[in-house]
Design a protein around this motif. Structure first.
Motif, PDB file in Angstrom:
ATOM      1  N   ALA A 200       1.127 -10.154   3.700  1.00 28.34           N
ATOM      2  CA  ALA A 200       1.667  -9.919   2.363  1.00 28.34           C
ATOM      3  C   ALA A 200       0.531  -9.496   1.437  1.00 28.34           C
ATOM      4  N   HIS A 201       0.905  -8.987   0.274  1.00 32.38           N
ATOM      5  CA  HIS A 201      -0.117  -8.659  -0.719  1.00 32.38           C
ATOM      6  C   HIS A 201      -0.948  -9.875  -1.089  1.00 32.38           C
ATOM      7  N   ASP A 229      -1.497  -1.115   0.279  1.00 29.31           N
ATOM      8  CA  ASP A 229      -1.146  -0.640  -1.065  1.00 29.31           C
ATOM      9  C   ASP A 229      -1.333  -1.686  -2.157  1.00 29.31           C
ATOM     10  N   THR A 230      -2.132  -2.709  -1.913  1.00 29.59           N
ATOM     11  CA  THR A 230      -2.273  -3.748  -2.935  1.00 29.59           C
ATOM     12  C   THR A 230      -2.956  -3.212  -4.193  1.00 29.59           C
ATOM     13  N   TYR A 231      -3.951  -2.379  -4.001  1.00 33.63           N
ATOM     14  CA  TYR A 231      -4.679  -1.837  -5.171  1.00 33.63           C
ATOM     15  C   TYR A 231      -4.595  -0.305  -5.203  1.00 33.63           C
ATOM     16  N   ASP A 258       3.930   0.035   1.181  1.00 32.66           N
ATOM     17  CA  ASP A 258       5.056  -0.768   0.683  1.00 32.66           C
ATOM     18  C   ASP A 258       5.484  -0.371  -0.725  1.00 32.66           C
ATOM     19  N   SER A 259       4.952   0.715  -1.254  1.00 32.79           N
ATOM     20  CA  SER A 259       5.293   1.100  -2.637  1.00 32.79           C
ATOM     21  C   SER A 259       4.845   2.533  -2.862  1.00 32.79           C
ATOM     22  N   GLY A 260       5.191   3.047  -4.039  1.00 30.47           N
ATOM     23  CA  GLY A 260       4.707   4.366  -4.434  1.00 30.47           C
ATOM     24  C   GLY A 260       5.515   5.492  -3.806  1.00 30.47           C
ATOM     25  N   GLU A 265       1.995   9.585   0.027  1.00 30.60           N
ATOM     26  CA  GLU A 265       0.996   8.642   0.527  1.00 30.60           C
ATOM     27  C   GLU A 265       0.894   8.683   2.052  1.00 30.60           C
ATOM     28  N   GLY A 287       9.609  -1.222   1.591  1.00 28.24           N
ATOM     29  CA  GLY A 287       9.693  -1.238   0.137  1.00 28.24           C
ATOM     30  C   GLY A 287      10.922  -0.503  -0.373  1.00 28.24           C
TER      31      GLY A 287
ATOM     32  N   TYR B  14       5.032 -13.347   9.221  1.00 28.16           N
ATOM     33  CA  TYR B  14       3.745 -13.090   8.549  1.00 28.16           C
ATOM     34  C   TYR B  14       3.265 -14.286   7.763  1.00 28.16           C
ATOM     35  N   SER B 341       1.745   0.827  -7.143  1.00 27.27           N
ATOM     36  CA  SER B 341       2.422   1.686  -8.119  1.00 27.27           C
ATOM     37  C   SER B 341       3.775   1.114  -8.506  1.00 27.27           C
TER      38      SER B 341
END
Lengths: 445, 445
Positions: A200-201, A229-231, A258-260, A265, A287, B14, B341
């Motif tokens: 997980a993040h 993708d955490t940062y 998981d995002s964006g 990406e 996501g 996880y 994001s």
């Protein structure tokens, strides 16, 4: 929390009230109840019927305990003699059901129960609850799986499912729908679906530098998947690529986005990895994914090798409920039907015959009376006789999964697409139509 | 079916993998995880937070049995020493939560867990699953109840809920949302909500003439409700009116309409009943009702005295999932945040202060750091310390229901309406904003 031993009491009050009335009136004749759905959810081409064999195993052991009877006494509505009858209740009837993982269409029974009317009435809500959950979730998951093509789809949905029973039985439905794995440990172990998971993040955040988190994981779990993708996704992937080039001992199988903007990406990350000679590091995406987003990503040729899907399959978010109905179709040998506006159905016990073309593709169904015979495979098969599950008739979950996969493959292409197809050709037999006309005449008499 | 004793294993893989990594790395510092939602579902003005005290009682008894450990060994991913640690795991941390039935807005924590990081991580999916279900269902049900005004709303949803745990805990959520009753026997008895029920169409169909069915029911259940739309609604009501006029011993409290044009049918049935001098026979309606249909019926002054609602509240059909997130906000005394994001949040442990105007209406919230103090009522209260539920802090369900009703009443009128209102004024404290800016600088550093 609900215990298995309390399932008999998980009943709608009116079912017990009607049962008492039948008992009081000496109405013990045989009833046939049909479980079917009236309409397909919007944008769906079929329902993957699941749970109808499963629920038979629950019915087999259903009983009202002394404690249940005591609690029912407190409702001040039931006669002692009826409660005595209820205390001795064991389901004594017959159940026919379509195999788990059968694609079905409106009006086609998933299951028919034939039993003394009070017994069949008592089962109504529990049977519906069981079959509804698994059919709703499998029908959504199969779309997601079809959209992903050959790429594996893994269930991440436990956290947003409706309670712990859904979190458990969902995985049974997902196996029938063809998913490749689940993050859910208990359900994966219980239902034989591969359990998998990444990080997980929070894990990345717990370290001062995300590279520390990645290195710990790769050391502990060689061949792991890293969440990037955490940062800053691209920066993370560049640093991972540098590290993997330098450290030949480090083994990482995949990165997860998981995002964006997943398309942009994934393409950039693929390029970074390829430039570093890391062609074998795969890209997983998660996501907010559903069948439509996955289908667009696949159609665009985005380099994503697998999908983790949560809310969409966990809550069947666009169609969380199915218009399932459990209707009396026969009592005392006479066909029965209601005639409420907009809710017509067909009386009498039924059988569904499925017809295939020469290539083994489904070409049409006939719904006939229970005793009629038509070309094609009869779908409703006995699974319980006199209250006892026919062990020979209930397949193992492995066999059910195989059957479901073959059934889904036999659907014509238009029904495997995400877009709505023409209604599948389902013919109602002349006998059932005549029965309906008779019933209408009697009703309007 | 999931048993209470197996809840620890109802975990995403996880979480155990991360826990092992923390354990292997000797990372035992305290973490703070916040449970909040990112956005309101479309057309919603608030979420009625439910389940966050309830889940604390589940966490208190959570443990991995020998059998669980054996099953985990089979996954070939865990070290014997870690599994030994897991076998001894009992949650030792603290939980603060808002009271059950608190209206909340985006970014406001429903619950915060403070514990050694591995312990808090293991709880993620179970905590989310528990709180998600009850909050989703209560948030929908409260809208239906508000739309119905003073008319009682009864839950008919069990059959289309997602599994048996949802069918059970839903009723807890519905009590908090202010529903008047449920058809669900077990859940109604367990959670103290009035159990009620009428008859199904099958009961009417089982008799040659529907009047026979009505007479049996009225005799067995004086003051019963009769379902009148099986064949021809108006005809049925005319015959009932004739019978009740002639038979002074027959007691019928209400008729139920379950299909068709409810407005026209209710008006006609009311007129038929009134003409027969049966002003005290009420009209109940059901059949595909949600807050919008109920609101239109109420606004049109349709003579319906109560509503039975199934699928809409049972599956929260327009918004079956909530964007609930369980995020690490602090570890080892340092604020933590991710920066994916579109998914920004605020680091650090928090408190929510709710401010009221002179009439006791909510006028705004401040989200501050855990140690900050602002005007208003702090919403997050300790419910568990060192793994033990604070009995004094967890209210009885009766008290929770009272609190929820008062909280809902204190919302400004615009937020009680079905139409979307302006976002409720929620201010993030300067301290939290500075913490976020610092964290961003560190991340981007």
């Amino acid at each position: 929390m609900v215990h298995e031993k309390d399932l008999a009491l998980l009943v709608d009050l009116y079912e017990l009230a009607m049962a008492q009335a039948y008992w009081a009136e000496g109405m013990h004749d045989t009833a046939v109840f049909s479980l079917f759905f009236r309409e397909l959810p919007k944008n769906r081409n079929f329902v993957l019927a699941c749970g109808q064999q499963h629920v038979a195993t629950v019915i087999e052991t259903l009983k009202f305990s002394r404690e249940h009877i005591k609690r029912l006494e407190g409702l001040d509505r039931f006669q002692p003699e009826f409660l005595e009858w209820l205390g001795k209740f064991r389901f004594s009837g017959h159940i026919r059901a379509v195999p788990e993982g059968t694609p079905l269409f409106p009006q086609e029974p998933l299951l028919e129960i034939e039993a003394p009317i009070a017994e069949a009435q008592i089962l109504e809500s529990l049977v519906m609850n069981y079959v509804h959950l698994e059919s709703v979730l499998a029908s959504k998951a199969v779309r997601v799986r079809l959209a992903a093509g050959e790429r594996p789809v893994v269930d991440f949905g436990m956290r947003r499912m409706h309670g712990v029973d859904a979190a458990h039985r969902s995985v049974r439905a997902f196996r029938l729908a063809g998913l490749a794995g689940t993050s859910n440990v208990l359900a994966g172990l219980d239902y034989g679906l591969t359990v998998s998971g990444t990080m997980a993040h929070s894990f990345v955040q717990a370290y001062p530098d995300e590279m520390d988190a990645f290195k710990v994981y790769a050391r502990l779990y060689p061949g792991t998947t890293l969440l990037v993708d955490t940062y800053d996704t691209r920066r993370a992937v560049r640093r991972i690529a540098d590290w993997l080039k330098r450290d030949s001992g480090a083994r990482v199988s995949a990165i997860r986005l998981d995002s964006g903007d997943l398309e942009a990406e994934a393409r950039d990350c693929r390029a970074i990895l390829d430039e570093a000679g890391l062609q074998d590091v795969r890209i997983m995406a998660s996501g907010g994914l559903d069948e439509y987003r996955i289908s667009r990503l696949v159609a665009a040729g985005v380099p994503i090798d697998g999908f983790g899907v949560g809310t969409a399959i966990g809550a069947s978010n666009d169609a969380p409920a199915l218009e399932l109905a459990y209707k009396l179709t026969e009592y005392g040998g006479l066909p029965r039907m209601k005639n409420s506006s907009g809710k017509q159905s067909f009386p009498g016990g039924k059988q569904v015959f499925r017809q295939y073309d020469r290539d083994g593709r489904m070409k049409g169904d006939v719904i006939g009376g229970r005793e009629e015979v038509f070309d094609g495979d009869p779908l409703l098969r006995p699974v319980m006789k006199h209250g006892v599950v026919l062990v020979s008739a209930v397949d193992s979950l492995d066999q059910q999964v195989e059957y479901a996969a073959a059934s889904i493959r036999s659907l014509p292409a238009a029904y495997l697409a995400l877009e709505p197809a023409e209604p599948f050709p389902v013919v109602i037999s002349a006998y059932l139509r005549a029965l309906q006309a008779d019933a209408l005449k009697r009703i309007r008499g």
